[in-house]
Design a protein around this motif. Structure first.
Motif, PDB file in Angstrom:
ATOM      1  N   VAL A   1      28.037 -11.526 121.249  1.00  0.00           N
ATOM      2  CA  VAL A   1      26.867 -10.831 121.807  1.00  0.00           C
ATOM      3  C   VAL A   1      27.017  -9.326 121.658  1.00  0.00           C
ATOM      4  CG1 VAL A   1      25.678 -10.297 123.982  1.00  0.00           C
ATOM      5  CG2 VAL A   1      26.180 -12.680 123.389  1.00  0.00           C
ATOM      6  N   LEU A   2      28.190  -8.798 121.966  1.00  0.00           N
ATOM      7  CA  LEU A   2      28.394  -7.350 121.890  1.00  0.00           C
ATOM      8  C   LEU A   2      28.341  -6.826 120.457  1.00  0.00           C
ATOM      9  CD1 LEU A   2      31.083  -6.913 124.664  1.00  0.00           C
ATOM     10  CD2 LEU A   2      28.746  -5.991 124.664  1.00  0.00           C
ATOM     11  N   HIS A   3      28.700  -7.656 119.486  1.00  0.00           N
ATOM     12  CA  HIS A   3      28.586  -7.232 118.084  1.00  0.00           C
ATOM     13  C   HIS A   3      27.127  -7.229 117.630  1.00  0.00           C
ATOM     14  CE1 HIS A   3      32.560  -6.691 116.115  1.00  0.00           C
ATOM     15  NE2 HIS A   3      32.966  -7.254 117.242  1.00  0.00           N
ATOM     16  N   LEU A   4      26.336  -8.131 118.176  1.00  0.00           N
ATOM     17  CA  LEU A   4      24.935  -8.204 117.776  1.00  0.00           C
ATOM     18  C   LEU A   4      24.053  -7.250 118.575  1.00  0.00           C
ATOM     19  CD1 LEU A   4      24.495 -12.078 117.294  1.00  0.00           C
ATOM     20  CD2 LEU A   4      24.997 -10.346 115.558  1.00  0.00           C
ATOM     21  N   HIS A   5      24.480  -6.902 119.782  1.00  0.00           N
ATOM     22  CA  HIS A   5      23.683  -6.046 120.677  1.00  0.00           C
ATOM     23  C   HIS A   5      24.597  -5.018 121.316  1.00  0.00           C
ATOM     24  CE1 HIS A   5      20.343  -8.864 120.398  1.00  0.00           C
ATOM     25  NE2 HIS A   5      21.219  -9.823 120.587  1.00  0.00           N
ATOM     26  N   LYS A   6      24.476  -3.800 120.891  1.00  0.00           N
ATOM     27  CA  LYS A   6      25.301  -2.709 121.436  1.00  0.00           C
ATOM     28  C   LYS A   6      24.697  -2.199 122.747  1.00  0.00           C
ATOM     29  CE  LYS A   6      27.623  -2.542 117.486  1.00  0.00           C
ATOM     30  NZ  LYS A   6      28.384  -3.692 117.248  1.00  0.00           N
TER      31      LYS A   6
ATOM     32  N   THR B   1      15.138 -34.855 109.757  1.00  0.00           N
ATOM     33  CA  THR B   1      15.458 -35.569 108.512  1.00  0.00           C
ATOM     34  C   THR B   1      16.641 -34.938 107.784  1.00  0.00           C
ATOM     35  OG1 THR B   1      13.793 -34.263 107.342  1.00  0.00           O
ATOM     36  CG2 THR B   1      13.115 -36.437 108.150  1.00  0.00           C
ATOM     37  N   GLU B   2      16.822 -33.646 107.933  1.00  0.00           N
ATOM     38  CA  GLU B   2      17.913 -32.935 107.264  1.00  0.00           C
ATOM     39  C   GLU B   2      18.663 -32.115 108.299  1.00  0.00           C
ATOM     40  OE1 GLU B   2      20.692 -31.430 105.175  1.00  0.00           O
ATOM     41  OE2 GLU B   2      19.435 -33.015 104.322  1.00  0.00           O
ATOM     42  N   LEU B   3      19.809 -32.627 108.771  1.00  0.00           N
ATOM     43  CA  LEU B   3      20.557 -32.007 109.855  1.00  0.00           C
ATOM     44  C   LEU B   3      21.039 -30.602 109.503  1.00  0.00           C
ATOM     45  CD1 LEU B   3      21.710 -32.216 112.697  1.00  0.00           C
ATOM     46  CD2 LEU B   3      23.726 -33.290 111.704  1.00  0.00           C
ATOM     47  N   ASP B   4      21.522 -30.387 108.295  1.00  0.00           N
ATOM     48  CA  ASP B   4      22.019 -29.057 107.917  1.00  0.00           C
ATOM     49  C   ASP B   4      20.906 -28.007 108.022  1.00  0.00           C
ATOM     50  OD1 ASP B   4      24.616 -29.897 107.455  1.00  0.00           O
ATOM     51  OD2 ASP B   4      24.282 -30.256 105.324  1.00  0.00           O
ATOM     52  N   THR B   5      19.745 -28.341 107.507  1.00  0.00           N
ATOM     53  CA  THR B   5      18.617 -27.413 107.563  1.00  0.00           C
ATOM     54  C   THR B   5      18.209 -27.163 109.006  1.00  0.00           C
ATOM     55  OG1 THR B   5      17.856 -28.171 105.410  1.00  0.00           O
ATOM     56  CG2 THR B   5      16.249 -27.001 106.780  1.00  0.00           C
ATOM     57  N   PHE B   6      18.086 -28.228 109.779  1.00  0.00           N
ATOM     58  CA  PHE B   6      17.732 -28.087 111.190  1.00  0.00           C
ATOM     59  C   PHE B   6      18.732 -27.199 111.917  1.00  0.00           C
ATOM     60  CE2 PHE B   6      18.798 -29.478 115.493  1.00  0.00           C
ATOM     61  CZ  PHE B   6      17.633 -29.120 116.152  1.00  0.00           C
ATOM     62  N   ALA B   7      20.023 -27.450 111.734  1.00  0.00           N
ATOM     63  CA  ALA B   7      21.059 -26.683 112.437  1.00  0.00           C
ATOM     64  C   ALA B   7      20.960 -25.198 112.100  1.00  0.00           C
ATOM     65  CB  ALA B   7      22.441 -27.225 112.095  1.00  0.00           C
ATOM     66  N   LYS B   8      20.760 -24.874 110.839  1.00  0.00           N
ATOM     67  CA  LYS B   8      20.656 -23.466 110.438  1.00  0.00           C
ATOM     68  C   LYS B   8      19.426 -22.810 111.043  1.00  0.00           C
ATOM     69  CE  LYS B   8      23.189 -24.119 106.179  1.00  0.00           C
ATOM     70  NZ  LYS B   8      23.083 -24.454 104.774  1.00  0.00           N
ATOM     71  N   VAL B   9      18.298 -23.493 111.011  1.00  0.00           N
ATOM     72  CA  VAL B   9      17.063 -22.940 111.570  1.00  0.00           C
ATOM     73  C   VAL B   9      17.204 -22.779 113.081  1.00  0.00           C
ATOM     74  CG1 VAL B   9      14.609 -23.438 112.011  1.00  0.00           C
ATOM     75  CG2 VAL B   9      15.568 -23.786 109.735  1.00  0.00           C
ATOM     76  N   TYR B  10      17.708 -23.788 113.746  1.00  0.00           N
ATOM     77  CA  TYR B  10      17.864 -23.751 115.198  1.00  0.00           C
ATOM     78  C   TYR B  10      18.805 -22.621 115.618  1.00  0.00           C
ATOM     79  CZ  TYR B  10      19.131 -25.095 119.926  1.00  0.00           C
ATOM     80  OH  TYR B  10      19.365 -25.088 121.276  1.00  0.00           O
ATOM     81  N   VAL B  11      19.966 -22.544 114.989  1.00  0.00           N
ATOM     82  CA  VAL B  11      20.954 -21.534 115.369  1.00  0.00           C
ATOM     83  C   VAL B  11      20.438 -20.132 115.036  1.00  0.00           C
ATOM     84  CG1 VAL B  11      23.275 -20.656 114.920  1.00  0.00           C
ATOM     85  CG2 VAL B  11      22.915 -23.098 115.276  1.00  0.00           C
ATOM     86  N   ARG B  12      19.773 -19.968 113.901  1.00  0.00           N
ATOM     87  CA  ARG B  12      19.211 -18.651 113.584  1.00  0.00           C
ATOM     88  C   ARG B  12      18.221 -18.235 114.678  1.00  0.00           C
ATOM     89  NH1 ARG B  12      19.047 -15.030 109.828  1.00  0.00           N
ATOM     90  NH2 ARG B  12      20.049 -16.258 108.226  1.00  0.00           N
ATOM     91  N   ASN B  13      17.374 -19.157 115.103  1.00  0.00           N
ATOM     92  CA  ASN B  13      16.418 -18.866 116.180  1.00  0.00           C
ATOM     93  C   ASN B  13      17.134 -18.467 117.469  1.00  0.00           C
ATOM     94  OD1 ASN B  13      14.109 -19.260 114.636  1.00  0.00           O
ATOM     95  ND2 ASN B  13      13.961 -21.427 115.179  1.00  0.00           N
ATOM     96  N   VAL B  14      18.214 -19.186 117.798  1.00  0.00           N
ATOM     97  CA  VAL B  14      18.987 -18.873 119.001  1.00  0.00           C
ATOM     98  C   VAL B  14      19.583 -17.476 118.896  1.00  0.00           C
ATOM     99  CG1 VAL B  14      21.113 -19.436 120.273  1.00  0.00           C
ATOM    100  CG2 VAL B  14      19.522 -21.262 119.617  1.00  0.00           C
ATOM    101  N   MET B  15      20.246 -17.196 117.771  1.00  0.00           N
ATOM    102  CA  MET B  15      20.918 -15.897 117.612  1.00  0.00           C
ATOM    103  C   MET B  15      19.917 -14.744 117.589  1.00  0.00           C
ATOM    104  SD  MET B  15      24.053 -16.580 117.766  1.00  0.00           S
ATOM    105  CE  MET B  15      25.130 -17.998 117.602  1.00  0.00           C
ATOM    106  N   GLU B  16      18.757 -14.954 116.998  1.00  0.00           N
ATOM    107  CA  GLU B  16      17.751 -13.891 116.966  1.00  0.00           C
ATOM    108  C   GLU B  16      17.098 -13.702 118.336  1.00  0.00           C
ATOM    109  OE1 GLU B  16      15.210 -15.029 113.712  1.00  0.00           O
ATOM    110  OE2 GLU B  16      16.611 -14.207 112.217  1.00  0.00           O
ATOM    111  N   ALA B  17      17.086 -14.754 119.151  1.00  0.00           N
ATOM    112  CA  ALA B  17      16.441 -14.678 120.469  1.00  0.00           C
ATOM    113  C   ALA B  17      17.317 -14.027 121.533  1.00  0.00           C
ATOM    114  CB  ALA B  17      16.034 -16.070 120.926  1.00  0.00           C
ATOM    115  N   ILE B  18      18.606 -13.995 121.311  1.00  0.00           N
ATOM    116  CA  ILE B  18      19.476 -13.425 122.368  1.00  0.00           C
ATOM    117  C   ILE B  18      19.424 -11.908 122.394  1.00  0.00           C
ATOM    118  CG2 ILE B  18      21.040 -15.372 122.462  1.00  0.00           C
ATOM    119  CD1 ILE B  18      23.071 -13.540 120.942  1.00  0.00           C
TER     120      ILE B  18
END
Length: 190
Positions: free
Chosen positions: A135-140, A173-190
């Motif tokens: 968190v501290l690396h992404l948000h100073k 249907t595609e777990l890898d794609t879902f995981a990347k999209v989901y995690v990107r959304n999480v990281m961008e939302a924090i």
């Protein structure tokens, strides 16, 4: 195959079968007979290698947390944490937990019944340190409460899939794609 090799193979088969069954069920819902059938061994082999189902579960939890903690230690040791590193970390954790929902469910019940032991407190501390660093690396410039709030958002978002196999099996249907999209959304939302 020699007798010693067969013993190691059957022990490994039992552990793998248990983990496979725990992708969708908590350990209390799994019978020794189910494990034996999945592993292709007799029930006596489980008792021979592990003593009982509880000891088998404890060993599986240790292995689970040993592997999971490598992800958090890697994050702690990273020289810099970029958004790409944060997403790669989150995808690893999410996919690992999706393969281990039975462990998460079983562990939650155990904590409710018996409380949290010192080893678990230590693991939680390492997780909080790693996620605070992320968190501290992404948000100073955040204060302590803001950091903790964002840490909880990330931790909750990545560990929430205790029920997700039921959803991901049906809607993804595609777990890898879902995981990347989901995690990107999480990281961008924090």
């Amino acid at each position: 195959m020699k007798e010693g090799e067969q013993l190691v193979d059957s022990k490994q088969a039992i552990m793998e079968a248990s983990m496979k069954l725990m992708e969708t069920k908590d350990f209390n819902s799994i019978t020794i007979r189910e494990i034996a059938v999945e592993a292709g061994v007799n029930v006596a082999a489980i008792n021979y290698h592990f003593g009982n189902k509880t000891k088998l579960f404890n060993l599986l939890m240790e292995k689970y947390w040993e592997e999971m903690m490598t992800f958090y230690r890697e994050l702690l040791e990273a020289k810099e944490i970029t958004m790409d590193i944060a997403i790669a970390f989150g995808v690893k954790v999410l996919k690992f937990e999706l393969r281990s929902t039975g462990i998460l469910r079983s562990e939650q019940v155990m904590y409710q019944q018996y409380g949290i032991d010192e080893a678990t407190k230590t693991r939680i501390h390492v997780q909080m340190q790693a996620l605070s660093r992320l968190v501290l690396h992404l948000h100073k410039g955040l204060n302590q409460e803001e950091v903790f709030a964002k840490v909880l958002m990330v931790a909750s978002s990545l560990s929430c899939p205790g029920f997700w196999t039921e959803l991901t099996d049906r809607y993804v249907t595609e777990l890898d794609t879902f995981a990347k999209v989901y995690v990107r959304n999480v990281m961008e939302a924090i």
